[in-house]
Motif scaffolding. Structure first.
Motif, PDB file in Angstrom:
ATOM      1  N   ASN A 112       0.841  -1.198   0.000  1.00 29.66           N
ATOM      2  CA  ASN A 112       0.000   0.000   0.000  1.00 29.66           C
ATOM      3  C   ASN A 112       0.879   1.253   0.000  1.00 29.66           C
ATOM      4  O   ASN A 112       2.015   1.238   0.483  1.00 29.66           O
ATOM      5  N   ASP A 113       0.350   2.338  -0.532  1.00 29.73           N
ATOM      6  CA  ASP A 113       1.121   3.566  -0.753  1.00 29.73           C
ATOM      7  C   ASP A 113       1.784   4.156   0.488  1.00 29.73           C
ATOM      8  O   ASP A 113       2.850   4.726   0.403  1.00 29.73           O
ATOM      9  N   ASN A 114       1.161   4.045   1.638  1.00 33.60           N
ATOM     10  CA  ASN A 114       1.683   4.724   2.828  1.00 33.60           C
ATOM     11  C   ASN A 114       2.676   3.884   3.628  1.00 33.60           C
ATOM     12  O   ASN A 114       3.086   4.282   4.712  1.00 33.60           O
ATOM     13  N   VAL A 115       3.087   2.730   3.120  1.00 35.98           N
ATOM     14  CA  VAL A 115       3.972   1.824   3.856  1.00 35.98           C
ATOM     15  C   VAL A 115       5.429   2.157   3.554  1.00 35.98           C
ATOM     16  O   VAL A 115       5.835   2.234   2.397  1.00 35.98           O
ATOM     17  N   LYS A 116       6.213   2.348   4.615  1.00 39.08           N
ATOM     18  CA  LYS A 116       7.646   2.628   4.480  1.00 39.08           C
ATOM     19  C   LYS A 116       8.425   1.325   4.655  1.00 39.08           C
ATOM     20  O   LYS A 116       8.106   0.521   5.523  1.00 39.08           O
ATOM     21  N   VAL A 117       9.456   1.151   3.835  1.00 37.79           N
ATOM     22  CA  VAL A 117      10.239  -0.084   3.843  1.00 37.79           C
ATOM     23  C   VAL A 117      11.672   0.204   4.274  1.00 37.79           C
ATOM     24  O   VAL A 117      12.320   1.127   3.772  1.00 37.79           O
ATOM     25  N   TYR A 118      12.157  -0.621   5.203  1.00 39.80           N
ATOM     26  CA  TYR A 118      13.543  -0.557   5.676  1.00 39.80           C
ATOM     27  C   TYR A 118      14.181  -1.928   5.473  1.00 39.80           C
ATOM     28  O   TYR A 118      13.514  -2.952   5.593  1.00 39.80           O
ATOM     29  N   LEU A 119      15.474  -1.952   5.196  1.00 38.70           N
ATOM     30  CA  LEU A 119      16.226  -3.193   5.058  1.00 38.70           C
ATOM     31  C   LEU A 119      17.225  -3.278   6.199  1.00 38.70           C
ATOM     32  O   LEU A 119      17.962  -2.328   6.451  1.00 38.70           O
ATOM     33  N   ASP A 120      17.240  -4.421   6.878  1.00 39.90           N
ATOM     34  CA  ASP A 120      18.177  -4.597   7.989  1.00 39.90           C
ATOM     35  C   ASP A 120      19.534  -5.076   7.472  1.00 39.90           C
ATOM     36  O   ASP A 120      19.613  -5.894   6.547  1.00 39.90           O
ATOM     37  N   GLU A 121      20.588  -4.577   8.114  1.00 42.73           N
ATOM     38  CA  GLU A 121      21.966  -4.895   7.723  1.00 42.73           C
ATOM     39  C   GLU A 121      22.271  -6.388   7.724  1.00 42.73           C
ATOM     40  O   GLU A 121      23.216  -6.823   7.072  1.00 42.73           O
ATOM     41  N   SER A 122      21.492  -7.182   8.438  1.00 38.86           N
ATOM     42  CA  SER A 122      21.724  -8.627   8.491  1.00 38.86           C
ATOM     43  C   SER A 122      21.657  -9.273   7.116  1.00 38.86           C
ATOM     44  O   SER A 122      22.227 -10.342   6.891  1.00 38.86           O
ATOM     45  N   LEU A 123      21.006  -8.621   6.168  1.00 43.37           N
ATOM     46  CA  LEU A 123      20.881  -9.155   4.808  1.00 43.37           C
ATOM     47  C   LEU A 123      22.148  -8.948   3.975  1.00 43.37           C
ATOM     48  O   LEU A 123      22.365  -9.662   2.995  1.00 43.37           O
ATOM     49  N   GLN A 124      22.973  -7.991   4.353  1.00 46.63           N
ATOM     50  CA  GLN A 124      24.112  -7.604   3.524  1.00 46.63           C
ATOM     51  C   GLN A 124      25.203  -8.662   3.431  1.00 46.63           C
ATOM     52  O   GLN A 124      26.101  -8.536   2.605  1.00 46.63           O
ATOM     53  N   ARG A 125      25.129  -9.708   4.217  1.00 48.34           N
ATOM     54  CA  ARG A 125      26.164 -10.754   4.159  1.00 48.34           C
ATOM     55  C   ARG A 125      25.911 -11.784   3.061  1.00 48.34           C
ATOM     56  O   ARG A 125      26.713 -12.685   2.863  1.00 48.34           O
ATOM     57  N   PHE A 126      24.809 -11.640   2.320  1.00 49.30           N
ATOM     58  CA  PHE A 126      24.453 -12.611   1.284  1.00 49.30           C
ATOM     59  C   PHE A 126      24.516 -11.997  -0.109  1.00 49.30           C
ATOM     60  O   PHE A 126      24.245 -10.811  -0.270  1.00 49.30           O
ATOM     61  N   GLU A 127      24.831 -12.824  -1.098  1.00 53.40           N
ATOM     62  CA  GLU A 127      24.769 -12.370  -2.494  1.00 53.40           C
ATOM     63  C   GLU A 127      23.327 -12.288  -2.948  1.00 53.40           C
ATOM     64  O   GLU A 127      22.940 -11.351  -3.639  1.00 53.40           O
ATOM     65  N   THR A 128      22.532 -13.325  -2.593  1.00 58.08           N
ATOM     66  CA  THR A 128      21.109 -13.330  -2.929  1.00 58.08           C
ATOM     67  C   THR A 128      20.295 -13.738  -1.714  1.00 58.08           C
ATOM     68  O   THR A 128      20.791 -14.455  -0.837  1.00 58.08           O
ATOM     69  N   VAL A 129      19.054 -13.266  -1.689  1.00 57.82           N
ATOM     70  CA  VAL A 129      18.104 -13.619  -0.624  1.00 57.82           C
ATOM     71  C   VAL A 129      16.762 -13.936  -1.270  1.00 57.82           C
ATOM     72  O   VAL A 129      16.539 -13.647  -2.452  1.00 57.82           O
ATOM     73  N   PHE A 130      15.858 -14.516  -0.467  1.00 59.06           N
ATOM     74  CA  PHE A 130      14.558 -14.945  -0.965  1.00 59.06           C
ATOM     75  C   PHE A 130      13.417 -14.321  -0.165  1.00 59.06           C
ATOM     76  O   PHE A 130      12.966 -14.892   0.825  1.00 59.06           O
ATOM     77  N   PRO A 131      12.921 -13.151  -0.559  1.00 63.58           N
ATOM     78  CA  PRO A 131      11.712 -12.633   0.079  1.00 63.58           C
ATOM     79  C   PRO A 131      10.480 -13.336  -0.503  1.00 63.58           C
ATOM     80  O   PRO A 131      10.540 -13.913  -1.598  1.00 63.58           O
ATOM     81  N   ALA A 132       9.378 -13.264   0.231  1.00 64.98           N
ATOM     82  CA  ALA A 132       8.101 -13.773  -0.273  1.00 64.98           C
ATOM     83  C   ALA A 132       7.676 -12.918  -1.466  1.00 64.98           C
ATOM     84  O   ALA A 132       8.244 -11.852  -1.727  1.00 64.98           O
ATOM     85  N   ALA A 133       6.636 -13.390  -2.157  1.00 62.58           N
ATOM     86  CA  ALA A 133       6.154 -12.656  -3.327  1.00 62.58           C
ATOM     87  C   ALA A 133       4.633 -12.483  -3.285  1.00 62.58           C
ATOM     88  O   ALA A 133       3.966 -12.561  -4.299  1.00 62.58           O
ATOM     89  N   GLY A 134       4.100 -12.270  -2.080  1.00 63.41           N
ATOM     90  CA  GLY A 134       2.687 -11.928  -1.958  1.00 63.41           C
ATOM     91  C   GLY A 134       1.752 -13.056  -1.585  1.00 63.41           C
ATOM     92  O   GLY A 134       0.569 -12.825  -1.385  1.00 63.41           O
ATOM     93  N   SER A 135       2.256 -14.280  -1.486  1.00 62.41           N
ATOM     94  CA  SER A 135       1.409 -15.404  -1.089  1.00 62.41           C
ATOM     95  C   SER A 135       2.201 -16.321  -0.159  1.00 62.41           C
ATOM     96  O   SER A 135       3.433 -16.257  -0.125  1.00 62.41           O
ATOM     97  N   PRO A 136       1.498 -17.188   0.580  1.00 61.67           N
ATOM     98  CA  PRO A 136       2.195 -18.088   1.505  1.00 61.67           C
ATOM     99  C   PRO A 136       2.848 -19.293   0.831  1.00 61.67           C
ATOM    100  O   PRO A 136       3.225 -20.243   1.500  1.00 61.67           O
ATOM    101  N   ASN A 137       2.972 -19.260  -0.483  1.00 58.65           N
ATOM    102  CA  ASN A 137       3.673 -20.332  -1.192  1.00 58.65           C
ATOM    103  C   ASN A 137       4.471 -19.768  -2.373  1.00 58.65           C
ATOM    104  O   ASN A 137       4.506 -20.342  -3.453  1.00 58.65           O
ATOM    105  N   SER A 138       5.124 -18.616  -2.124  1.00 56.73           N
ATOM    106  CA  SER A 138       5.891 -17.981  -3.197  1.00 56.73           C
ATOM    107  C   SER A 138       7.142 -17.316  -2.648  1.00 56.73           C
ATOM    108  O   SER A 138       7.248 -17.038  -1.456  1.00 56.73           O
ATOM    109  N   ALA A 139       8.066 -17.062  -3.560  1.00 57.81           N
ATOM    110  CA  ALA A 139       9.297 -16.340  -3.217  1.00 57.81           C
ATOM    111  C   ALA A 139       9.916 -15.843  -4.520  1.00 57.81           C
ATOM    112  O   ALA A 139       9.500 -16.242  -5.609  1.00 57.81           O
TER     113      ALA A 139
END
Length: 156
Positions: free
Chosen positions: A104-131
């Motif tokens: 939604n338009d009013n949502v602010k997104v932050y990324l935590d530094e814990s992710l920076q140790r990886f080349e790639t990561v897998f976030p979800a993609a809007g459903s409980p069976n996706s990435a």
């Protein structure tokens, strides 16, 4: 359905074919790691909070926990997660599929530094069976994040 919103979002970048859908649940870090055959720490979990009625998302590595002292120091408020029954209305995605894309338009997104140790990561993609597998620069680009923050513990 939120995965359709995410698919449309990524279509504008010719990335919609990168979305992975599973025949099993990927709604938790453990289930996602199993579905993807990867370490749980590479799952980019997206947690939703409210700060003075402002919804925010914090994307962290799968092996972290929010450090309340760091969170309060950075945001000036106690960590207050959005109640589960309100997440979809406030963020635009239901629990298990919350991700930093097509929110939604009013949502602010932050990324935590814990992710920076990886080349790639897998976030979800809007459903409980996706990435979707993304490099860190791709995650930065597609999440429209505000900034990198350090609010987690348990990974160093």
């Amino acid at each position: 359905m939120a995965i359709d919103k995410v698919r449309e979002y990524f279509k504008t970048y010719q990335m919609d074919d990168h979305i992975l859908e599973f025949n099993v649940s990927s709604a938790t870090v453990e289930l996602a790691a199993e579905a993807l055959h990867c370490e749980g720490k590479r799952i980019a979990k997206t947690m939703s909070f409210l700060i003075d009625n402002q919804p925010i998302l914090i994307v962290t590595a799968g092996d972290t926990k929010i450090d309340n002292a760091k969170y309060k120091h950075f945001f000036g408020a106690k960590a207050k997660m959005i109640p589960g029954n309100e997440v979809e209305r406030i963020i635009g995605h239901a629990i298990g599929g919350v991700c930093p894309f097509a929110v939604n338009d009013n949502v602010k997104v932050y990324l935590d530094e814990s992710l920076q140790r990886f080349e790639t990561v897998f976030p979800a993609a809007g459903s409980p069976n996706s990435a979707i597998e993304l490099t860190i620069p791709e995650l930065e680009k597609y999440s429209n994040f505000l900034q990198w923050i350090d609010v987690c513990k348990g990974w160093q």
